[in-house]
Design a protein around this motif. Structure first.
Motif, short mmCIF file in Angstrom:
data_model
loop_
_atom_site.label_atom_id
_atom_site.label_comp_id
_atom_site.label_asym_id
_atom_site.label_seq_id
_atom_site.Cartn_x
_atom_site.Cartn_y
_atom_site.Cartn_z
N CYS A 93 -112.17 32.29 21.43
CA CYS A 93 -113.23 33.20 20.95
C CYS A 93 -114.45 32.38 20.53
N CYS B 27 -110.27 39.12 24.88
CA CYS B 27 -109.47 37.89 24.80
C CYS B 27 -109.97 36.90 25.85
N GLU C 196 -111.77 34.59 13.88
CA GLU C 196 -110.94 34.46 15.07
C GLU C 196 -109.49 34.21 14.65
N GLY D 44 -105.47 31.13 16.30
CA GLY D 44 -106.02 31.48 17.60
C GLY D 44 -106.15 30.22 18.43
N CYS D 45 -106.62 30.38 19.67
CA CYS D 45 -106.65 29.23 20.59
C CYS D 45 -108.02 28.58 20.65
N ASP E 274 -108.99 39.65 20.18
CA ASP E 274 -107.74 40.41 20.11
C ASP E 274 -106.70 39.81 19.16
N CYS E 275 -106.71 38.50 18.96
CA CYS E 275 -105.72 37.92 18.02
C CYS E 275 -106.00 38.38 16.60
S1 SF4 Z 1 -108.21 36.56 21.41
FE1 SF4 Z 1 -107.70 35.33 23.22
S2 SF4 Z 1 -109.34 33.79 23.31
FE2 SF4 Z 1 -109.37 34.65 21.23
S3 SF4 Z 1 -108.06 33.28 20.00
FE3 SF4 Z 1 -106.75 34.94 20.77
S4 SF4 Z 1 -105.84 34.13 22.69
FE4 SF4 Z 1 -107.63 32.85 22.17
#
Ligand code: SF4
Length: 182
Positions: free
Chosen positions: A17, A152, A58, A13-14, A85-86
């Motif tokens: 979250c 997200c 996450e 993930g980025c 969402d990831c």
């Molecule tokens: S759901 Fe959105 S904010 Fe969370 S890790 Fe995935 S891309 Fe990033």
């Protein structure tokens, strides 16, 4: 009553979250009074501990390291929450799934060879880049998940609503985009 043992985990993930989790602001102080955070990317613990009550996960399951960790988490945790969402759908990291067979190698070639300004070459030595799975997976396709926290990232208010109710022992459920309880 014993304090609940809480973990948060960052797979593919980025970190958005987790940023939203930090947006809980003052509630983080209240939370610190009610629970022990025993594992998280915001602290320096190397090994996922035993006897965790609740873990927020996450990110998607993208590589062999993610796969091993998520299985270990399941064995050592009572309640798993797919956090964002990831984790729930595989979302952004799963874009490479559309490339079909061979997508993992294509991604490595793009990152380490085509995009390299010097020393092009995919690192193949063990322990450097974990082997990518051929298909990026949502968490529940690998292990059982108790709760899904969409968004997200999920907004801080939604994270707080889930945390409050999970800590109180109530059962959360999703109606449309709203979390309902009872
Ligand atoms: S759901 Fe959105 S904010 Fe969370 S890790 Fe995935 S891309 Fe990033």
């Amino acid at each position: 009553m014993d304090r609940l043992r809480i973990a948060t985990v960052w797979l593919g993930g980025c970190s958005g979250c987790h940023m939203s989790f930090l947006d809980l602001d003052e509630f983080l102080i209240e939370l610190a009074g009610m629970v022990d955070i025993v594992y998280s990317p915001v602290m320096d613990v190397k090994e996922y501990p035993e006897n965790v009550d609740v873990c927020l996960i996450e990110g998607a399951v993208c590589n062999e390291d993610n796969l091993e960790l998520v299985r270990q988490i399941r064995e050592r945790t009572k309640v798993l929450v797919s956090f964002g969402d990831c984790a729930i759908t595989a979302n952004v990291p799963a874009i490479r799934n559309q490339l079909g067979l061979g997508n993992a190698e294509s991604v490595l070639q793009r990152a380490y060879v085509e995009g390299a300004e010097s020393n092009p070459g995919v690192p193949r030595e063990a322990g450097i880049v974990p082997a990518l799975l051929e298909r990026v997976l949502p968490v529940h396709e690998v292990v059982r998940v108790e709760y899904f926290l969409p968004g997200c990232p999920p907004p801080a208010e939604r994270i707080k609503a889930l945390m409050v109710q999970v800590l109180s022992g109530a059962e959360p459920r999703l109606e449309g985009s709203q979390l309902k309880f009872g």
